[in-house]
Design an enzyme around this catalytic site. Structure first.
Site, PDB file in Angstrom:
ATOM      1  N   LYS A  45      31.391  28.690  47.041  1.00 29.87           N
ATOM      2  CA  LYS A  45      32.571  27.977  47.534  1.00 29.87           C
ATOM      3  C   LYS A  45      32.802  26.472  46.251  1.00 29.87           C
ATOM      4  O   LYS A  45      33.498  25.989  45.890  1.00 29.87           O
ATOM      5  CB  LYS A  45      33.881  28.859  47.459  1.00 29.87           C
ATOM      6  N   GLU A  83      42.930  26.605  51.008  1.00 30.95           N
ATOM      7  CA  GLU A  83      43.619  26.348  49.664  1.00 30.95           C
ATOM      8  C   GLU A  83      44.384  26.849  50.015  1.00 30.95           C
ATOM      9  O   GLU A  83      45.021  28.037  50.623  1.00 30.95           O
ATOM     10  CB  GLU A  83      42.917  27.343  49.044  1.00 30.95           C
ATOM     11  N   HIS A 137      41.706  42.485  46.541  1.00 30.67           N
ATOM     12  CA  HIS A 137      41.786  41.625  46.407  1.00 30.67           C
ATOM     13  C   HIS A 137      40.672  41.737  44.987  1.00 30.67           C
ATOM     14  O   HIS A 137      39.275  40.320  44.836  1.00 30.67           O
ATOM     15  CB  HIS A 137      41.194  39.974  46.869  1.00 30.67           C
ATOM     16  N   ARG A 195      26.495  35.586  36.361  1.00 29.27           N
ATOM     17  CA  ARG A 195      26.184  36.554  35.944  1.00 29.27           C
ATOM     18  C   ARG A 195      27.259  37.655  34.879  1.00 29.27           C
ATOM     19  O   ARG A 195      28.112  36.825  34.566  1.00 29.27           O
ATOM     20  CB  ARG A 195      25.445  37.429  37.248  1.00 29.27           C
TER      21      ARG A 195
HETATM   22  P1  ADP Z   1      35.940  36.699  45.934  1.00 31.75           P
HETATM   23  O1  ADP Z   1      34.771  36.259  45.979  1.00 31.75           O
HETATM   24  O2  ADP Z   1      35.788  37.376  47.550  1.00 31.75           O
HETATM   25  O3  ADP Z   1      36.285  37.711  44.678  1.00 31.75           O
HETATM   26  P2  ADP Z   1      37.869  34.511  44.847  1.00 31.75           P
HETATM   27  O4  ADP Z   1      38.118  33.520  45.590  1.00 31.75           O
HETATM   28  O5  ADP Z   1      37.386  35.129  43.870  1.00 31.75           O
HETATM   29  O6  ADP Z   1      37.378  35.445  45.971  1.00 31.75           O
HETATM   30  O7  ADP Z   1      39.428  35.073  44.855  1.00 31.75           O
HETATM   31  C1  ADP Z   1      39.794  36.983  44.924  1.00 31.75           C
HETATM   32  C2  ADP Z   1      41.123  36.998  44.564  1.00 31.75           C
HETATM   33  O8  ADP Z   1      41.810  36.518  45.527  1.00 31.75           O
HETATM   34  C3  ADP Z   1      41.937  36.338  43.168  1.00 31.75           C
HETATM   35  O9  ADP Z   1      41.796  37.278  42.202  1.00 31.75           O
HETATM   36  C4  ADP Z   1      42.917  36.110  43.619  1.00 31.75           C
HETATM   37  O10 ADP Z   1      43.530  37.846  43.668  1.00 31.75           O
HETATM   38  C5  ADP Z   1      43.414  36.452  45.316  1.00 31.75           C
HETATM   39  N1  ADP Z   1      43.078  34.838  46.012  1.00 31.75           N
HETATM   40  C6  ADP Z   1      42.162  33.875  45.466  1.00 31.75           C
HETATM   41  N2  ADP Z   1      42.116  32.723  45.546  1.00 31.75           N
HETATM   42  C7  ADP Z   1      43.858  32.515  45.920  1.00 31.75           C
HETATM   43  C8  ADP Z   1      44.685  31.659  46.772  1.00 31.75           C
HETATM   44  N3  ADP Z   1      44.378  30.045  46.658  1.00 31.75           N
HETATM   45  N4  ADP Z   1      46.307  31.914  46.407  1.00 31.75           N
HETATM   46  C9  ADP Z   1      46.417  32.915  46.380  1.00 31.75           C
HETATM   47  N5  ADP Z   1      46.014  34.399  45.869  1.00 31.75           N
HETATM   48  C10 ADP Z   1      44.448  33.548  45.580  1.00 31.75           C
END
Ligand code: ADP
Length: 495
Positions: free
Chosen positions: A115, A199, A234, A291
């Site tokens: 990330k 974040e 999530h 992917r």
């Molecule tokens: P992963 O790689 O585990 O899927 P992501 O970064 O894609 O993680 O985030 C997955 C989910 O977590 C997002 O779809 C959202 O619901 C929540 N999320 C991620 N970052 C944030 C943030 N900065 N604020 C609020 N919710 C977040």
């Protein structure tokens, strides 16, 4: 490309093989002992057992898979999603063995697989990022200063995290230091990489992602967005395309930024750029999945493009046969992921046999699955049984179709998320487009599901009326508070 091996199982293996067959390409399945009788094994032209059920003794054995390819004269490997699909070392080994990896180059996967390096690459292309620490946290004091600047709550994320794992919310400054230390040690043991960053925790976020497609000749397009805001833990459970809230202008802006993210890592093939969007419709880049995505069918439905065929064509070195201007959104599509899970018990996985398994049919209904009646859902893998997808000329037609399809789908033997899917489709917040990633926490409770299943429509109608009343009160309060500030209510953007 004459013969493709699909290094995956279940619905996605079958779905890939179907497109390959339409392109006159022979298919090879691999399987573990648990999947010996699976439809993807029967459907393929040839099939090879990799080993016992655990993934690390079967579907994750990259070297063994490459050896199978060499023995059977395979010239392309499609990794599907999960398993080896985002493993740059595997992609490299495949190419070294003289076999085509149907996916991006290892380098792009490595950049986007982490990330922090993904953010680094995106930053150079002026992509909006969620405010937070620039790199991995080294000094908790510095991190504290940044948190004070952006405000609590904040989210600590593991750079190597994925699948909704490796995230923790910190509500107060006092908890920050301790949480950073435990996040680092958790990340080390779970992902073998202790890098964590902070974040801003976006309140009321929507998860909106953009499908991109790039060839090896520098042509890049986006295929619009998918809204994946209905999540539990999530993780996505209901998706749609297009999003109910994007204006044409915002869609074009996000699409362009997604294409720029693809450019930032020299991307080839199909990929997904994930954004998080706040209440004011500001969007920020979260990550890129290098992917094919589980929810890709909703994009296929509204664009008429077969993403697997496009992946294969790109891997063969062909130029994209369309440009951005040729692409149009037609209609609307929903996907409900049918998991063997019990929504009443906090979405706990369920195990069992598909004693009765009858798919819904009819206009605008697509079921991507990898099971037949009488089969057990193996405990070794993801508990997804199928993806139920509906298409309609507009959102309302697709929604009504999804309700009908959820009712027509007959699964006996284990608990599934089908009733939850129907609940979502009938909820006024979902209908109006006014929902975020907290939909489940805000609007769902098991007793609502019981009332729905019992068909007590009067009671459900009363609950819905109560919801709407509450909503009206809230909007009156916020209108009074904001005095015409530019924050607008969610708008349902009809296509
Ligand atoms: P992963 O790689 O585990 O899927 P992501 O970064 O894609 O993680 O985030 C997955 C989910 O977590 C997002 O779809 C959202 O619901 C929540 N999320 C991620 N970052 C944030 C943030 N900065 N604020 C609020 N919710 C977040």
């Amino acid at each position: 490309m004459k013969k493709i091996l699909v290094a995956n199982r279940g619905e996605i293996a079958l779905r890939i093989m179907k497109s390959a067959r339409e392109m006159n390409i022979k298919t090879v399945a691999v399987y573990s002992d648990a999947d010996r009788n699976s439809p993807h094994v029967k459907y393929a032209d040839e099939a090879v057992c990799l080993g016992p059920p655990p993934s690390n003794q079967s579907y994750l054995l990259g070297d063994k898979i490459i050896k199978v390819c060499q023995d059977l004269g395979v010239d392309g490997i499609h990794p599907g999603y999960g398993f080896l699909s985002e493993n740059g070392d595997f992609a490299e080994a495949v190419e070294k063995a003289g076999i085509t990896f149907i996916g991006p180059k290892a380098k792009s996967m490595q950049i986007m697989g982490d990330k922090l390096s993904a953010k680094e690459a995106a930053k150079a292309f002026d992509i909006p990022l969620v405010p937070g620490t620039e790199g991995a946290i080294e000094d908790p004091e510095k991190a504290k200063a940044i948190c004070q600047e952006i405000g609590f709550p904040v989210l600590i994320k593991a750079s190597a995290g994925g699948g909704g794992k490796g995230m923790r919310i910190v509500e107060k400054e006092e908890e920050l230091e301790e949480q950073i230390h435990s996040a680092i040690s958790e990340a080390k043991s779970a992902f073998g990489n202790g890098a964590v960053f902070i974040e801003k925790y976006v309140a009321s976020p929507r998860h909106i992602e953009v499908q991109v497609l790039c060839d090896k000749h520098g042509n890049r397009v986006h295929l619009f967005e998918r809204d994946c805001s209905v999540q539990r833990r999530h993780q996505k459970v209901v998706e749609e395309a297009p999003s109910a809230i994007l204006s044409g202008e915002l869609r074009a802006q996000m699409g362009q930024k997604a294409v720029d993210v693809a450019r930032s890592c020299d991307y080839e093939g199909a990929g997904t750029v994930e954004f998080i969007m706040d209440e004011d419709h500001n969007f920020y880049f979260m990550e890129m999945n290098t992917r094919l995505q589980v929810e890709h069918p909703v994009t296929e439905m509204i664009t008429g493009i077969d993403l697997v065929k496009e992946q294969i064509k790109v891997a063969r070195g062909e130029k994209l046969s369309f440009s951005q201007n040729d692409l149009k959104i037609e209609g609307h599509a929903f996907e409900v992921r049918v998991y063997a899970e019990n929504a009443r018990e906090n979405f706990m996985p369920d195990i069992g046999k598909l004693r009765v398994y009858k798919r819904p049919h009819g206009p605008g209904v697509r079921v991507d699955d990898g099971f037949e009646q009488g089969m057990d859902i193996p405990i070794h893998y993801d508990p997804m049984i199928s993806k139920l997808v509906t298409y309609g000329k507009n959102r309302e037609e697709a929604r009504m179709r999804m309700i009908r399809a959820c009712e027509d789908y007959q699964i006996v033997g284990l608990t599934t998320t089908l009733d939850f899917g129907k609940f979502v489709m009938q909820h006024p917040a979902f209908i109006s487009g006014d929902f975020d990633t907290h939909f489940v926490q805000k609007h769902f409770s098991p007793d609502l599901l019981d009332r729905q299943t019992a068909g007590n429509s009067e009671e459900v109608a009363a609950l819905m009326a109560a919801y709407l009343l509450e909503k009206r009160k809230q909007s009156e309060v916020s209108a009074a508070e904001s005095h015409g500030s530019k924050r607008s209510a969610w708008k349902y953007n009809r296509q």
